[in-house]
Design a protein around this motif. Sequence first.
Motif, mmCIF file in Angstrom:
data_model
loop_
_atom_site.group_PDB
_atom_site.id
_atom_site.type_symbol
_atom_site.label_atom_id
_atom_site.label_comp_id
_atom_site.label_asym_id
_atom_site.label_seq_id
_atom_site.Cartn_x
_atom_site.Cartn_y
_atom_site.Cartn_z
ATOM 1 N N PRO A 184 0.806 -1.219 0.000
ATOM 2 C CA PRO A 184 0.000 0.000 0.000
ATOM 3 C C PRO A 184 0.841 1.271 0.000
ATOM 4 C CG PRO A 184 -0.957 -1.597 1.502
ATOM 5 C CD PRO A 184 0.362 -2.160 1.060
ATOM 6 N N THR A 185 1.970 1.239 0.680
ATOM 7 C CA THR A 185 2.832 2.422 0.720
ATOM 8 C C THR A 185 3.358 2.760 -0.672
ATOM 9 O OG1 THR A 185 3.526 1.878 2.970
ATOM 10 C CG2 THR A 185 4.906 3.415 1.742
ATOM 11 N N VAL A 186 3.817 1.756 -1.389
ATOM 12 C CA VAL A 186 4.338 1.960 -2.737
ATOM 13 C C VAL A 186 3.222 2.395 -3.684
ATOM 14 C CG1 VAL A 186 5.327 0.786 -4.756
ATOM 15 C CG2 VAL A 186 6.270 0.384 -2.469
ATOM 16 N N VAL A 187 2.075 1.746 -3.602
ATOM 17 C CA VAL A 187 0.953 2.069 -4.481
ATOM 18 C C VAL A 187 0.479 3.503 -4.248
ATOM 19 C CG1 VAL A 187 -1.438 1.510 -5.066
ATOM 20 C CG2 VAL A 187 0.232 -0.325 -4.698
ATOM 21 N N ALA A 188 0.382 3.899 -2.990
ATOM 22 C CA ALA A 188 -0.051 5.263 -2.667
ATOM 23 C C ALA A 188 0.901 6.283 -3.278
ATOM 24 C CB ALA A 188 -0.133 5.445 -1.160
ATOM 25 N N ALA A 189 2.195 6.039 -3.181
ATOM 26 C CA ALA A 189 3.187 6.972 -3.724
ATOM 27 C C ALA A 189 3.143 6.997 -5.244
ATOM 28 C CB ALA A 189 4.586 6.584 -3.240
ATOM 29 N N GLU A 190 3.001 5.842 -5.868
ATOM 30 C CA GLU A 190 2.993 5.755 -7.330
ATOM 31 C C GLU A 190 1.812 6.487 -7.953
ATOM 32 O OE1 GLU A 190 5.141 1.465 -8.323
ATOM 33 O OE2 GLU A 190 2.962 1.625 -8.288
ATOM 34 N N HIS B 39 -6.135 4.094 1.769
ATOM 35 C CA HIS B 39 -7.005 3.236 2.560
ATOM 36 C C HIS B 39 -8.447 3.747 2.506
ATOM 37 C CE1 HIS B 39 -8.760 1.222 6.064
ATOM 38 N NE2 HIS B 39 -7.747 0.378 6.020
ATOM 39 N N ARG B 40 -8.638 5.049 2.627
ATOM 40 C CA ARG B 40 -9.993 5.621 2.588
ATOM 41 C C ARG B 40 -10.644 5.416 1.226
ATOM 42 N NH1 ARG B 40 -7.323 9.778 5.378
ATOM 43 N NH2 ARG B 40 -7.265 11.097 3.514
ATOM 44 N N PHE C 266 -14.674 2.606 -2.285
ATOM 45 C CA PHE C 266 -15.099 1.916 -3.503
ATOM 46 C C PHE C 266 -15.347 0.427 -3.301
ATOM 47 C CE2 PHE C 266 -13.137 5.629 -5.651
ATOM 48 C CZ PHE C 266 -14.189 5.958 -6.487
ATOM 49 N N ALA C 267 -14.493 -0.230 -2.516
ATOM 50 C CA ALA C 267 -14.585 -1.683 -2.385
ATOM 51 C C ALA C 267 -15.209 -2.142 -1.083
ATOM 52 C CB ALA C 267 -13.199 -2.309 -2.545
ATOM 53 N N GLY C 268 -15.256 -1.260 -0.082
ATOM 54 C CA GLY C 268 -15.835 -1.628 1.198
ATOM 55 C C GLY C 268 -14.957 -2.509 2.053
ATOM 56 N N VAL C 269 -13.684 -2.665 1.650
ATOM 57 C CA VAL C 269 -12.755 -3.504 2.403
ATOM 58 C C VAL C 269 -11.407 -2.790 2.490
ATOM 59 C CG1 VAL C 269 -13.864 -5.675 1.738
ATOM 60 C CG2 VAL C 269 -12.055 -4.732 0.297
ATOM 61 N N PRO D 208 -7.172 -2.364 1.899
ATOM 62 C CA PRO D 208 -6.236 -2.683 0.813
ATOM 63 C C PRO D 208 -5.727 -4.115 0.867
ATOM 64 C CG PRO D 208 -5.776 -0.492 1.656
ATOM 65 C CD PRO D 208 -6.806 -1.092 2.580
ATOM 66 N N THR D 209 -5.513 -4.657 2.069
ATOM 67 C CA THR D 209 -5.057 -6.039 2.190
ATOM 68 C C THR D 209 -6.083 -7.008 1.618
ATOM 69 O OG1 THR D 209 -3.773 -5.518 4.177
ATOM 70 C CG2 THR D 209 -4.337 -7.832 3.813
#
Length: 284
Positions: A231-237, A247-248, A253-256, A258-259
Amino acid sequence: MGTARPAHDAATVWDIATPASPGRLPGVSMAGFRARTTDLVDLSVVPFSAVTVAVNLGEGPLVVEDSSGRPQDGGVVVGLAPSGLRGHGRDIECLQVRLSPVVAHAVLGASSELGGTVVSLDDLWGREAERTRERLRAARAWDERFAIAQAALARRHEAGRAVDREVAFVWKCMVGNRGGVRVERLAAEVGWSRKRLWSRFRSQIGLNPKRAARLVRFDHAAHRLAAGHSPTVVAAELGYADQSHLHRDVRAFAGVTPTAVSAAPWLAVDDVAWAAPEYLSAER
């Protein structure tokens, strides 16, 4: 010829067929699914930035439910960013088509109805939906089914009403920039006020521009998470302010978490069924 390959996920094993080459209508991707199990398949669906048409070709029901619990079977149209969508059935065999919302506006004869809703294809296409479904079921091979579907979509697109050029341009920019756009700047580029862009885009695409851009970015984020990136890498990218921001958005969108998205069975087959999705192409 269409190719069929098995793809494993936590719920079942699928045979997936894909067209040998892109269809003649840009912004459209399709795949055929056949479950290699007689057990009940029950999957929650992670939203993505396309309108989906799912046609049940099997003997038993393939039920699609939104957050209201209202079931649909036969031919189902799923709009952008549905909430709590689930699909379930046994001995599943179906054709799934994903359409850019720019194309869906003309092909389906619908617009604002495509924002987060689930409707019957019969309600949009009338008797043509049943005729097309019968031809698809009678076809003996996926290649023939893809050809039937592509021809039907092309006919509807030619007869349908296109979105405004300005709306198509804004969507193209959103896709090309993975959702990282400023709506005010895009409005200025097309010579519209923010209010006019908001209104026309919402009426033709089904979501307002801000939420549509968020959905495009979330789509990329979900697939990056499913590919094993943190999640850290994805957020930065993808330009999220921080991991909490990602996370928000995933929750929205998915109701769950990131994991949970990273392990979603529905995403586990995407690299096979939608290896080069036309609906996420910036070319329109």
